[in-house]
Design an enzyme around this catalytic site. Sequence first.
Site, PDB file in Angstrom:
ATOM      1  CD  GLN B 195      -2.821  -1.205   0.359  1.00  0.00           C
ATOM      2  OE1 GLN B 195      -3.623  -0.862  -0.049  1.00  0.00           O
ATOM      3  NE2 GLN B 195      -2.614  -2.671  -0.813  1.00  0.00           N
ATOM      4  CB  ALA B 236     -11.467   0.696   2.594  1.00  0.00           C
ATOM      5  CG  HIS B 237      -7.257   0.205  -0.228  1.00  0.00           C
ATOM      6  ND1 HIS B 237      -6.112  -0.511  -0.509  1.00  0.00           N
ATOM      7  CD2 HIS B 237      -8.645  -0.134  -0.182  1.00  0.00           C
ATOM      8  CE1 HIS B 237      -6.908  -1.327  -1.392  1.00  0.00           C
ATOM      9  NE2 HIS B 237      -8.449  -1.677  -0.381  1.00  0.00           N
ATOM     10  CG  ASN B 238      -6.919   3.840  -3.707  1.00  0.00           C
ATOM     11  OD1 ASN B 238      -6.131   3.080  -2.626  1.00  0.00           O
ATOM     12  ND2 ASN B 238      -5.768   4.342  -4.642  1.00  0.00           N
TER      13      ASN B 238
END
Lengths: 341, 341, 341
Positions: B195, B236-238
Amino acid sequence: MSYSLRELAQRLNAVVVGDPEIEVTDIRSLDEATSGELSFLHNPKYVDQAVESDAGAILVADESLLPGRTLLVTPQPYLAMAQALELFRPVHRPSIGIHPTAVLEEDVDLAAGVSVGPYVIVGAGSKVGKNSVVGAGTVLGRDVRVGEDCWLHPRVVVEDGCRVGHRCILHSGVVIGSDGFGFATVDGVHHKIPQAGIVVIEDDVEIGANSCIDRATLGETRIGHGTKIDNLVQIAHNVVLGKGCLLAAGVGISGSTQIGDHVVFAGHSGTAGHLKIGDRVQVAGVSAAFKDVPADTVVAGVPARPLREWQRANASLFRIDKLRARVKQLEDKLEALCEEE
Amino acid sequence: MSYSLRELAQRLNAVVVGDPEIEVTDIRSLDEATSGELSFLHNPKYVDQAVESDAGAILVADESLLPGRTLLVTPQPYLAMAQALELFRPVHRPSIGIHPTAVLEEDVDLAAGVSVGPYVIVGAGSKVGKNSVVGAGTVLGRDVRVGEDCWLHPRVVVEDGCRVGHRCILHSGVVIGSDGFGFATVDGVHHKIPQAGIVVIEDDVEIGANSCIDRATLGETRIGHGTKIDNLVQIAHNVVLGKGCLLAAGVGISGSTQIGDHVVFAGHSGTAGHLKIGDRVQVAGVSAAFKDVPADTVVAGVPARPLREWQRANASLFRIDKLRARVKQLEDKLEALCEEE
Amino acid sequence: MSYSLRELAQRLNAVVVGDPEIEVTDIRSLDEATSGELSFLHNPKYVDQAVESDAGAILVADESLLPGRTLLVTPQPYLAMAQALELFRPVHRPSIGIHPTAVLEEDVDLAAGVSVGPYVIVGAGSKVGKNSVVGAGTVLGRDVRVGEDCWLHPRVVVEDGCRVGHRCILHSGVVIGSDGFGFATVDGVHHKIPQAGIVVIEDDVEIGANSCIDRATLGETRIGHGTKIDNLVQIAHNVVLGKGCLLAAGVGISGSTQIGDHVVFAGHSGTAGHLKIGDRVQVAGVSAAFKDVPADTVVAGVPARPLREWQRANASLFRIDKLRARVKQLEDKLEALCEEE
């Protein structure tokens, strides 16, 4: 450590079935206990495991469940198991004293017998009662009160002005006294409402890892005597939780809701804000009360309804297809009838 | 501290109804305020409490609700209450300076007026803007940016490379920049996707205790200007969160979902990943969007549907029994009719 | 850092479509990559973005999706992307050594190549395997085992006696070995059951920020080899999680439940306690299993049912109005028919 069943029977308020001179050296689960060890049968789901267990003796409420076995019969085998655990596996308590790395601000009052771990920070004017443990890396703000015989595990935070009663257990990552979520929204801008109240945790409360109890906007957020809260639970500002409640993991109670005594929230359940939840209410798992719930009610679903009602509706949902088929048949029959005429 | 109603009216943009010379010394809730104190009526649910309150004066929007009472009338009583709280109960700010136990790695840049608490760790190349508070035990990674006038409560973590804007509040236990949950699964083995992105938190954001914002796989996870996030929330990511959003406790937003401005997520709601949620969408409590939601829509349920649709379906569910009875009656009648013939 | 496509093809097990001498200096998302950079197409939802991307080359499984583009074709573009990230963006690893502020109690054994950050606390008798990173402010209790090549991010807690395998990643705020939620309730008083067991985390496990794994009452709570757990997840006492499972954020697994291998729990799903969930089961988001689930089943809803069944019932729910209209029509027709006669 070794105890005869006779000795254990006395200490655990049980009756021996079998040879009272048998010695056991530990208490373990039904599938792990050996012939020199004690085990317990609490949940009837595990009777078969108990029958097959190698355990030298088994704590049980009803001796007829395990004919021919050596037993310690007690009306509360789960409670007796807890007492046996205290005998066989005493918990390691950090040694008494203040670790030299602890940072104590002015006017801190730590009572006798306290254990304060490394890298603990205690803010100005805070007090910790006798024999309490403050685990490594825990942060107590200013003017905090922690009672006697408490156990704060590593990395707890108790923010300014909050009060923790006697014999409370706070697990790692617990945050007491974070700001409530309150904003006055004017023209799309969310203006923060200062959260000037505190959290009061009464005696004998246990709070699970990484759970959060927000401070009140004004006044108090209060957790009642003997209430037990599991991990990752959220208690919002100005909530009042009664005595002897059980909140399983992932529960969320929204702001200003008042909860009676002996209320049970199963896992991932919760309530909307500004509600009254009566004494002894039970909320099923993954359910959420959107309006008041009267005392002695079991509710389920989102929004929560009386359990029976919800169960019937849920079952109906899976029989709609059948109902639809019956309607189709009626339509066909009626059409045939009409054509006939 | 004591203020006359005349003075308060000026400062809070209100109009006095009653004697403007009355002095009040604090602001408290309706049931706690005494005759020398101010209170407020914001939620109409509490009008009866306001009528019975001993408060010396009450902030209210509509004076007709409380005839005969001494009032401070303002179109935004909740906002005025927030301002009054700032007057009567100024928050204790940790004193300015770097605690000697703080560990600052190379090339750290702490601006004037900063307060850095005990056992804080600031990684190489990180900067903290002027007048910001970094609470006890907080860990900032390498190359972190924290803007001006921020307040990071104790035990926050901001991982490498992440950026926090001006006037942000991060409560205890917040984790910014943990790895997103990304794996390439080949033959049942989950290979970690590094990540490599960051988290960007724009200005005036508040994030509640123990909430987590994952770093992007590539690029950024972004929290828009003025967005407020409650406790135990997962981003969460993005994910891209717009401006002025409100996310209540327990909300979860899955990876790469894009959320517009002024979106509201009620408690324990959320979305699946890779969705677009339009501006001003509202998601009801314990609901989850599994597909895109157009702007200006209120949705509820799992999977989420327009609120009205969901309410009607939910109500229907509890009337299926009645429908089944009608079908039974039709069957009986039709059978009787056929037999007749 | 710069690589030719020829070089990358070798390292990533891909085939070049286009000029293999093209050099790329980074890997970025489709909308951010420039002509000197690599990107990737994994989710078919983003084909249009790939077509319009400025990327100099794109990792993709099926070259026919992107005719005319320079490609690195590989059966596993997501895995190749992970490998490319490791090349272009190597993660910063804290330098090897024990920070002077770390508190190591007696009989601590730290292997070669270990990195122990500031304000870490390692309890008596604990061991950390070679090349592992113990992040700032992390607390390891007594007799803890951490394997080789692990990465514990800042502010993790691993309580007494718990064991973490090799190559595990624990993100910030994780709590391993907090007490399970167990009480023997007698006359409304909840007596604590001591939690005397441990947590065992097998090799190659990753656990997300602020997740909690409770220690067993007796015996072990176990997380199987290669299982990946997202943020804010709760694993209760005595749970056994199999190998290669994926648990998304907000999942909760209740006590003593046994979960097979390669099971997937989508966001905010969970199970009740004392259940058996078979291998390769998939539980949909915001769903909860209240009874055993056989292997190879996909379930959804609360309580969870086979996915198809749940989907059909859910769709039916939104067509009840139509069914009701058909019943009304039948009633009218039948009445007309009867009157006719």
